[in-house]
Write an enzyme that holds these catalytic residues in place. Structure first.
Site, PDB file in Angstrom:
ATOM      1  CG  HIS A  24      -0.139  -0.037   2.522  1.00 50.12           C
ATOM      2  ND1 HIS A  24       0.412   1.082   3.107  1.00 50.12           N
ATOM      3  CD2 HIS A  24       0.191  -1.075   3.321  1.00 50.12           C
ATOM      4  CE1 HIS A  24       1.044   0.743   4.211  1.00 50.12           C
ATOM      5  NE2 HIS A  24       0.932  -0.567   4.372  1.00 50.12           N
TER       6      HIS A  24
ATOM      7  CD  GLU B 276       2.540  -5.555   7.872  1.00 52.70           C
ATOM      8  OE1 GLU B 276       2.796  -6.752   7.579  1.00 52.70           O
ATOM      9  OE2 GLU B 276       3.186  -4.589   7.436  1.00 52.70           O
TER      10      GLU B 276
END
Length: 303
Positions: A14, A120
């Site tokens: 990202h 994550e």
């Protein structure tokens, strides 16, 4: 084997998030993109389009993100820049992907499937903490072991203090300025599917939870509907995990792999057996510089 003979995964971490910019362990905290992060996403889209145009191949036909908003915002910006309409859909182990992709909601719209398995790595009690502070507390050797080693794992999160509570949340008075979202509210579909969400993870554990998604969703879907490419927006650890599985990187060598924000990595796989063919960044010079910045995180002074 030429580009047109392979299945291509456009994989990227990202764009820069609010906590990235503050040098804070983000993990499952739902940080938004910064303006720089949005700019990185727009640049990524342009790189992907240039690559597709120059190789006479179609734009990606399907997208995948984590359940965290920074990947979803990155994907939104990329697809807007590419001029592609899209529909988001949360998937779990109970989802029949083939049936869902035949749903009329996707007619004229690119499906973007969201899964916690691309989240994550859960950084446990390190989440919301400044990296230089953790480095000082643990020392360089232990800090680097927990952060980079395949089996390194932070202490578990205390969800009573470090998660937003559904009722009577005490905010920062618990001693934590940044918290992960309430799991019952954020991860309702996963809760319904009896998914077991972590309270801390090593990279090894990220690989274990991500591998079935890669094989049973990404590659299986590509095979069933004859896709030419897909785009995956993940996080530093989930992208490292994808690379480890697809490229066969060893447990020892994976600690030296660093993933920069917002620079597309192309992974090409053989269409017959989905074995690894090659990989390359669409902006290799920027990737090299920014990957080193990722490795150095924590060794700078507090802002």
């Amino acid at each position: 084997m030429t580009v047109t003979d392979t299945f291509k995964l456009f994989i990227l971490r990202h764009g820069q998030s609010e906590l990235n910019s503050e040098n804070i362990f983000c993990g499952w905290i739902d940080a938004q993109l910064t303006e720089k992060g949005k700019s990185q996403a727009r640049h990524s889209a342009k790189l992907i389009k240039q690559f597709c145009d120059s190789n006479n191949i179609s734009l990606p036909q399907i997208g995948y993100t984590s359940r965290l908003i920074r990947t979803q915002q990155t994907m939104d910006v990329i697809l807007e820049e590419l001029g592609l309409k899209h529909t988001n859909y949360v998937i779990t182990t109970n989802t029949n992907i083939k049936e869902e992709l035949q749903d009329t909601r996707f007619e004229g719209s690119m499906p973007v499937l969201q899964t916690w398995r691309l989240n994550e790595r859960h950084y446990g009690a390190w989440q919301g903490q400044r990296k230089p502070d953790i480095l000082k507390e643990y020392g360089k050797e232990k800090y680097m072991y927990i952060r980079r080693d395949y089996n390194g794992k932070p202490p578990k999160v205390n969800l009573n203090l470090e998660m937003v509570q559904e009722e009577n949340d005490q905010g920062s008075s618990t001693g934590y300025d940044f918290k992960e979202p309430n799991r019952h509210l954020k991860y309702g579909p996963e809760e319904k599917a009896n998914e077991r969400l972590p309270e801390s993870e090593s990279l090894c554990e990220v690989v274990v939870r991500l591998k079935p998604f890669l094989n049973n969703v990404v590659l299986s879907t590509a095979n069933k509907i004859s896709q030419e490419s897909c785009v995956i927006v993940g996080h530093g650890s989930s992208v490292r995990s994808l690379l480890k599985v697809l490229e066969g990187i060893s447990d020892e060598d994976i600690k030296d792999v660093d993933i920069p924000n917002g620079i597309p990595l192309v992974i090409e796989l053989d269409r017959d057996n989905y074995s690894f063919v090659r990989k390359f960044y669409l902006d290799p010079e920027s990737a090299k510089v920014n990957a080193q910045m990722v490795r150095d995180e924590g060794f700078e002074k507090n802002p």
